[in-house]
Design a protein around this motif. Structure first.
Motif: not given
Length: 378
Positions: A157-161, A178-180, A204-205, A249-252
């Motif tokens: 959860e550190t980067r929720p997006v 999708a990326t982690d 972002v879903i 939030g902005k997705y990378p």
């Protein structure tokens, strides 16, 4: 309120809406399923405020009667008990009746349950969405797109997006990403868009929402409508609505991460590579690092895994190799996850260097690709 309904159909729809109900909600009414009986049929709703699912059971379907409405009305019943009760009832039909103070009686066969209901007026209304941003795609295609991307979302959860799948449209294509931050999955598909529908990006879903949606949609080519708004997405099927909030939030930007050149490329059989990595992971899993080493030889790839406490495994698999010799280490579990969702028999693996990300994609089409960061082993 009083109605009688076919048990099998009722159980199916109750199970669907129960997927949206959370026992951990801080809003007591949302621990329940809302049931509304009208002259037309029964509407069931479940929600945890992030995800809401609504199903409609018509009075008749394919010329057979499903529901008999004796008295219209509504009630909210505790999902945890209600869903289990209807699943285990003995008869072919279920009768539900509500009297004063929301006291509810459920009858089926020789079984009678009396439940305390909740006030349906307290149940939140589902959002009414403007249907400007609308596109359609077959249910089985959407199910596949979820399967081939959602495993790569972050569980941190550190980067929720990053806990969601990013959707964007480009030239009549839907692109799911999708990326982690250690791995990346991208899946593309052609879609039917509304004539006046605009393109969108950075929708972002949450991954959890998509996993629940994929359990509900069919393996059929029936179309599903997707409606996108600023903070909600709605998936519409014939008698089912599935709402999910969107992540903020902005997705990378991921396009720039994907290498266009490769120093070494492998042509491998998907299944044999998958099974080799699964065997190698038996040892590396013990060290909790999942590290697998790969080295190119003449016409073969050598896969090794070492666990100081347990031992070592070495295996060779045939491969068509182009380019420079390559040694690389990677997280075996991440690559296995991707290989499991690749439907093609053969894959391309493209390396740009021992310390650079590498790409795996099917040979027969370019609908999807997977990108992985290598692991430093020194």
């Amino acid at each position: 309120m009083q109605f009688t309904i076919t048990r099998d159909r009722f159980v199916q729809d109750v199970q669907h809406v129960a997927k949206a109900v959370s026992s951990r909600t801080t809003i007591p009414i949302l621990t329940g399923i809302k049931i509304v009986a009208t002259e037309d049929g029964i509407t069931l709703t479940g929600s945890d405020s992030d995800v809401s699912i609504e199903t409609f059971i018509p009075k008749e379907d394919a010329d057979s009667e499903i529901v008999t409405i004796q008295q219209p009305g509504s009630i909210v019943l505790q999902a945890r008990f209600f869903a289990e009760i209807v699943k285990k009832l003995p008869g072919e039909d279920i009768e539900v009746s509500v009297t004063d103070q929301f006291a509810t009686t459920i009858r089926s066969g020789s079984s009678v349950f009396n439940l305390n209901g909740l006030d349906p007026e307290e149940y939140p209304r589902l959002p009414q969405l403007e249907e400007d941003l609308l596109f359609k795609l077959p249910q089985d295609m959407l199910k596949n797109m979820i399967r081939q991307t959602v495993f790569a979302v972050s569980t941190q959860e550190t980067r929720p997006v990053l806990t969601g799948v990013n959707l964007e449209t480009e030239e009549g294509e839907l692109i799911c990403t999708a990326t982690d931050s250690h791995r990346l999955a991208i899946r593309k598909a052609k879609i039917e868009k509304n004539d006046n529908s605009l393109s969108f990006e950075n929708v972002v879903i949450p991954g959890k929402s998509l996993i629940e949606l994929s359990k509900i949609i069919d393996d059929s080519n029936d179309l599903i409508d997707v409606v996108v708004t600023e903070n909600q997405v709605l998936f519409k099927m014939e008698n089912l609505l599935f709402f999910s909030r969107l992540l903020e939030g902005k997705y990378p930007v991921t396009k720039s991460m994907i290498p266009t050149q490769s120093k070494t490329s492998l042509h491998l059989k998907t299944k044999s590579f998958l099974h080799t990595l699964e065997r190698a992971l038996l040892l590396s899993r013990e060290g909790k690092n999942n590290v697998i080493n790969l080295k190119t030889l003449d016409g073969q790839v050598e896969v090794t895994s070492i666990s100081p406490e347990v031992g070592k495994v070495t295996e060779h698999i045939d491969a068509q190799i182009d380019g420079e010799e390559m040694r690389i280490s990677f997280n075996g579990k991440n690559v296995i996850d991707a290989l499991k969702v690749i439907d093609s028999e053969d894959i391309h693996v493209m390396f740009t260097g021992a310390m650079s990300p590498f790409v795996i994609k099917p040979i027969d089409h370019d609908n999807y690709l997977h990108l992985f960061s290598p692991v430093r082993t020194y």
